[in-house]
Write a protein that holds these residues in place. Structure first.
Motif, PDB file in Angstrom:
ATOM      1  N   LEU A 166     -10.523  59.886  92.945  1.00 54.37           N
ATOM      2  CA  LEU A 166      -8.828  59.937  93.487  1.00 54.37           C
ATOM      3  C   LEU A 166      -7.912  60.031  92.166  1.00 54.37           C
ATOM      4  O   LEU A 166      -7.042  60.513  91.951  1.00 54.37           O
ATOM      5  CB  LEU A 166      -8.542  59.125  94.449  1.00 54.37           C
ATOM      6  CG  LEU A 166      -9.025  59.199  95.716  1.00 54.37           C
ATOM      7  CD1 LEU A 166      -8.709  58.056  96.744  1.00 54.37           C
ATOM      8  CD2 LEU A 166      -8.628  60.554  96.297  1.00 54.37           C
ATOM      9  N   ASN A 167      -8.271  59.012  91.272  1.00 53.80           N
ATOM     10  CA  ASN A 167      -7.808  59.104  90.080  1.00 53.80           C
ATOM     11  C   ASN A 167      -7.466  60.150  89.255  1.00 53.80           C
ATOM     12  O   ASN A 167      -6.639  60.500  88.664  1.00 53.80           O
ATOM     13  CB  ASN A 167      -8.237  57.541  89.248  1.00 53.80           C
ATOM     14  CG  ASN A 167      -7.686  56.317  89.756  1.00 53.80           C
ATOM     15  OD1 ASN A 167      -6.521  56.340  90.359  1.00 53.80           O
ATOM     16  ND2 ASN A 167      -8.226  55.336  89.632  1.00 53.80           N
ATOM     17  N   ILE A 219      -6.063  63.487  91.670  1.00 50.73           N
ATOM     18  CA  ILE A 219      -4.634  63.691  92.126  1.00 50.73           C
ATOM     19  C   ILE A 219      -3.765  62.288  91.498  1.00 50.73           C
ATOM     20  O   ILE A 219      -2.781  62.211  91.941  1.00 50.73           O
ATOM     21  CB  ILE A 219      -4.645  63.118  93.559  1.00 50.73           C
ATOM     22  CG1 ILE A 219      -5.106  61.852  94.032  1.00 50.73           C
ATOM     23  CG2 ILE A 219      -5.275  64.391  94.518  1.00 50.73           C
ATOM     24  CD1 ILE A 219      -4.645  61.358  95.476  1.00 50.73           C
ATOM     25  N   THR A 220      -4.332  61.694  90.484  1.00 45.73           N
ATOM     26  CA  THR A 220      -3.509  60.728  89.764  1.00 45.73           C
ATOM     27  C   THR A 220      -2.974  59.488  90.806  1.00 45.73           C
ATOM     28  O   THR A 220      -2.016  59.522  91.001  1.00 45.73           O
ATOM     29  CB  THR A 220      -2.390  61.209  88.836  1.00 45.73           C
ATOM     30  OG1 THR A 220      -2.958  62.140  88.146  1.00 45.73           O
ATOM     31  CG2 THR A 220      -1.961  60.000  87.849  1.00 45.73           C
ATOM     32  N   TRP A 221      -3.935  59.139  91.602  1.00 41.72           N
ATOM     33  CA  TRP A 221      -3.714  58.360  92.933  1.00 41.72           C
ATOM     34  C   TRP A 221      -2.954  57.267  92.312  1.00 41.72           C
ATOM     35  O   TRP A 221      -3.265  56.298  91.349  1.00 41.72           O
ATOM     36  CB  TRP A 221      -5.051  57.992  93.291  1.00 41.72           C
ATOM     37  CG  TRP A 221      -4.849  57.166  94.810  1.00 41.72           C
ATOM     38  CD1 TRP A 221      -3.944  57.254  95.667  1.00 41.72           C
ATOM     39  CD2 TRP A 221      -5.525  56.091  95.067  1.00 41.72           C
ATOM     40  NE1 TRP A 221      -4.244  56.387  96.680  1.00 41.72           N
ATOM     41  CE2 TRP A 221      -5.213  55.802  96.259  1.00 41.72           C
ATOM     42  CE3 TRP A 221      -6.463  55.290  94.419  1.00 41.72           C
ATOM     43  CZ2 TRP A 221      -5.508  54.571  96.830  1.00 41.72           C
ATOM     44  CZ3 TRP A 221      -6.946  54.075  95.032  1.00 41.72           C
ATOM     45  CH2 TRP A 221      -6.642  53.804  96.274  1.00 41.72           C
ATOM     46  N   ASP A 222      -1.829  57.012  93.070  1.00 45.87           N
ATOM     47  CA  ASP A 222      -0.905  55.795  93.019  1.00 45.87           C
ATOM     48  C   ASP A 222      -1.080  55.076  94.455  1.00 45.87           C
ATOM     49  O   ASP A 222      -0.502  55.541  95.536  1.00 45.87           O
ATOM     50  CB  ASP A 222       0.523  55.894  92.700  1.00 45.87           C
ATOM     51  CG  ASP A 222       1.451  54.628  92.547  1.00 45.87           C
ATOM     52  OD1 ASP A 222       0.902  53.704  92.949  1.00 45.87           O
ATOM     53  OD2 ASP A 222       2.664  54.891  92.200  1.00 45.87           O
ATOM     54  N   SER A 223      -1.851  53.964  94.581  1.00 45.33           N
ATOM     55  CA  SER A 223      -2.075  53.354  95.935  1.00 45.33           C
ATOM     56  C   SER A 223      -0.848  52.912  96.470  1.00 45.33           C
ATOM     57  O   SER A 223      -0.886  52.375  97.945  1.00 45.33           O
ATOM     58  CB  SER A 223      -3.191  52.118  95.839  1.00 45.33           C
ATOM     59  OG  SER A 223      -2.549  51.266  94.969  1.00 45.33           O
ATOM     60  N   ASP A 243       0.335  56.734  97.883  1.00 46.64           N
ATOM     61  CA  ASP A 243      -0.573  57.414  98.495  1.00 46.64           C
ATOM     62  C   ASP A 243      -1.464  56.304  99.282  1.00 46.64           C
ATOM     63  O   ASP A 243      -2.431  56.128  98.794  1.00 46.64           O
ATOM     64  CB  ASP A 243      -1.297  58.161  97.611  1.00 46.64           C
ATOM     65  CG  ASP A 243      -0.388  59.396  97.256  1.00 46.64           C
ATOM     66  OD1 ASP A 243       0.406  60.200  98.047  1.00 46.64           O
ATOM     67  OD2 ASP A 243      -0.482  59.729  96.033  1.00 46.64           O
ATOM     68  N   ILE A 303      -4.263  55.260 101.398  1.00 46.48           N
ATOM     69  CA  ILE A 303      -5.597  55.855 101.951  1.00 46.48           C
ATOM     70  C   ILE A 303      -6.456  54.603 102.593  1.00 46.48           C
ATOM     71  O   ILE A 303      -6.665  53.908 101.933  1.00 46.48           O
ATOM     72  CB  ILE A 303      -6.178  56.740 100.851  1.00 46.48           C
ATOM     73  CG1 ILE A 303      -5.273  57.987 100.354  1.00 46.48           C
ATOM     74  CG2 ILE A 303      -7.528  57.362 101.472  1.00 46.48           C
ATOM     75  CD1 ILE A 303      -5.787  58.486  98.942  1.00 46.48           C
ATOM     76  N   TYR A 316      -5.076  59.440 105.279  1.00 44.90           N
ATOM     77  CA  TYR A 316      -3.989  59.264 104.783  1.00 44.90           C
ATOM     78  C   TYR A 316      -2.961  58.409 105.554  1.00 44.90           C
ATOM     79  O   TYR A 316      -2.622  58.613 106.642  1.00 44.90           O
ATOM     80  CB  TYR A 316      -2.998  60.444 104.484  1.00 44.90           C
ATOM     81  CG  TYR A 316      -2.033  60.394 103.380  1.00 44.90           C
ATOM     82  CD1 TYR A 316      -2.323  60.573 102.039  1.00 44.90           C
ATOM     83  CD2 TYR A 316      -0.647  60.177 103.608  1.00 44.90           C
ATOM     84  CE1 TYR A 316      -1.419  60.360 100.954  1.00 44.90           C
ATOM     85  CE2 TYR A 316       0.351  60.158 102.766  1.00 44.90           C
ATOM     86  CZ  TYR A 316      -0.200  59.960 101.380  1.00 44.90           C
ATOM     87  OH  TYR A 316       0.880  60.187 100.307  1.00 44.90           O
ATOM     88  N   PHE A 350      -0.587  66.528  97.521  1.00 41.77           N
ATOM     89  CA  PHE A 350      -1.752  65.863  97.817  1.00 41.77           C
ATOM     90  C   PHE A 350      -2.822  66.982  98.005  1.00 41.77           C
ATOM     91  O   PHE A 350      -3.888  66.913  97.370  1.00 41.77           O
ATOM     92  CB  PHE A 350      -1.892  64.770  98.529  1.00 41.77           C
ATOM     93  CG  PHE A 350      -3.029  63.865  98.744  1.00 41.77           C
ATOM     94  CD1 PHE A 350      -3.073  62.385  98.039  1.00 41.77           C
ATOM     95  CD2 PHE A 350      -4.094  64.026  99.445  1.00 41.77           C
ATOM     96  CE1 PHE A 350      -3.865  61.424  98.073  1.00 41.77           C
ATOM     97  CE2 PHE A 350      -5.383  63.309  99.584  1.00 41.77           C
ATOM     98  CZ  PHE A 350      -5.178  61.820  98.747  1.00 41.77           C
TER      99      PHE A 350
END
Length: 141
Positions: A46-47, A50-54, A57, A59, A115, A130
């Protein structure tokens, strides 16, 4: 996952370092630790994708399935391959394959991710950005 796994379908890879604390009394990695390894692979995926920001986003894990094939021993080099195999309205599936240095399959597995909005405590439709980032990475556009 089906019995024939084409490793070429997995573009994302990460190495797992086996810790002494991962071992059980029998001398191999405890089965529950595999869940931690999949979690590490999922967060890395995910990082990277999508450069995941918990905080933005949300999840959550809805389901997990692991098929154990071979044990993992201390000092083995283990690689986890991850891919998004399905994207629905509010959820998506990630598939995993763990392989050793001989390219033998250690295990395979699948998680269903939802999500989620933590403020309203409800699932939400996966945002277009996303979804687009997952599809682009997996060449599904």
């Amino acid at each position: 996952m089906n019995s024939t796994i084409d490793l070429k379908n997995f573009k994302h890879k990460m190495i797992i370092n086996i810790r002494w604390s991962d071992m059980d009394a029998i001398g191999h990695v405890n089965n529950a630790t595999y869940l931690t390894y999949l979690e590490e692979a999922r967060i890395c995926y995910l990082n990277d994708v999508i450069t995941w920001d918990s905080k933005v986003d949300g999840i959550i894990l809805a389901s997990v399935n692991i098929n154990y094939k071979k044990p993992i021993y201390f000092n083995q080099k283990i690689e986890i391959l991850t891919r998004c195999s399905k994207i629905g309205g509010k959820s998506f599936e990630l598939e995993y394959v763990m392989i050793n240095e001989l390219s033998e399959i250690i295990c395979d597995g699948k998680t269903v991710m939802v999500y989620y909005n933590y403020q309203s405590n409800n699932s939400e439709i996966i945002p277009d950005k996303f979804r687009s980032l997952l599809n682009t990475f997996e060449n599904k556009n």
